[in-house]
Structure formats: structure tokens, C-alpha cells
Design an enzyme around this catalytic site. Structure first.
Site: not given
Length: 189
Positions: A12, A104
Site C-alpha cells: 500500500g 501497471h
């Protein structure tokens, strides 16, 4: 004010970066962090920053009534996938057209698709002897790592770069450029 939801599966750091970036923004706010993994450290990062969290299993994610009700409860306008490893169900793509953004860790269309995430991508980039790599932020459609590109940012590689070096370079790009790519998506709503 645009209400953001971040979908995560892991540590995270990008989630925390987005929460902090938008904390004082007049444009948007992170209202919810959702993870498919109850032990994802991203949930702890969000809690420490007073952002509500939810854990949804793959089965629950595929329950359109339950997931859409949760997103409506927080009045979510835009979803950001920041290290979320599940394929987004088609109903969610239809409910949030051009309102789901994915990060990505490669220059799509290269090194995308099922199974291409995190260190798997960096290992493939290293094995191919690439001279550059980067990140792609794109709108989500029904396929893994496919959809209109919002932004791409590149970084040079040397033959001496290890997989860990590549990962570090990518992380720097993510931390630097993901917030502005999300801002671009917000402005296009």
C-alpha cells in the site's frame, strides 16, 4: 469534490501516497480503501490516515449488489487500482465506465496480462535485457492490463541493474507520477 476508492492487495505505499496527496485537495478525497486480502498492510496505512477500509473476498467482489451498495454508501466517483491483483468484474467496469484507473509497473502493452504484476514484471524485464521500462496508468476494461492509456513514464535501465534495482526505479516513478495521472482522470469525468 470527487470521491475516490482505492483497491489494493498488498503493502500500500501507492495507496498511502494517494491518500496523502489528496488529503488537502479541493478536487478529490480518498473516501474508501478496499482490499481482497485481510492482511494487506495497505489497510493499516489507510486506518492510520483515518480512511475507512473494507475487505472483500473474490466471491464478494463478484456480488454486484453488495459491491455496488458499498461504493454507493461512500458516493464513489472514481476507483483506482493500486496493486490490486484480481480481475475487475465486468459489471463493475460497466457501472464505472472510464472511472476505473489501473497502475501497471511496465510500459503496456509489454509485460501485461494475467500473472504479470510486481516482481514477475521486473524479472521478465530483466530477463529480456530491456534498456528501459516504466509505468502505465490506464482506464480499466474487461481484460487484464488493457484499456486506454492515461499516462506512461519511462526510466532507463543498465545491464547491471538487478531485479531489485528495477523495482526501486519503478517505485520512484509510481510515487512521483501516479497522483498526477489520477488528477488527469478526475478532470476528464
Amino acid at each position: 469534490m470527487t470521491n475516490l476508492c482505492i483497491f489494493v492487495s498488498g503493502n500500500g505505499t501507492n495507496c498511502e501516497n494517494l491518500i496523502r496527496h489528496f488529503a488537502e485537495s479541493e478536487e478529490a478525497r480518498v473516501r474508501l480503501v478496499v482490499s481482497n486480502k485481510p492482511d494487506a498492510f495497505a489497510l493499516e496505512r489507510a486506518r492510520r490516515l483515518n480512511v475507512p477500509t473494507a475487505v472483500v473476498s473474490r466471491t464478494e467482489l463478484n456480488d454486484s449488489a453488495k459491491t455496488l451498495a458499498m461504493l454507493r454508501e461512500y458516493d464513489i466517483d472514481l476507483i483506482v487500482l493500486a496493486g490490486f491483483l484480481l480481475l475487475v468484474p465486468e459489471y463493475l467496469v460497466e457501472a464505472f465506465p472510464r472511472r476505473i484507473v489501473n497502475l501497471h509497473p511496465a510500459l503496456l502493452p509489454a509485460y501485461g496480462g494475467k500473472g504479470m504484476y510486481g516482481h514477475h514484471v521486473h524479472e521478465a524485464v530483466k530477463a529480456a535485457g530491456e534498456r528501459e521500462t516504466g509505468i502505465t496508468v490506464h482506464y480499466v476494461d474487461e481484460h487484464f492490463d488493457h484499456g486506454e492509456i492515461i499516462a506512461q513514464h519511462r526510466v532507463a535501465l543498465t545491464p547491471q541493474d538487478s531485479v531489485e534495482d528495477i523495482e526501486e526505479k519503478i517505485h520512484h516513478l509510481e510515487q512521483t507520477y501516479l497522483p498526477s495521472a489520477v488528477e488527469r482522470a478526475i478532470r476528464s469525468l
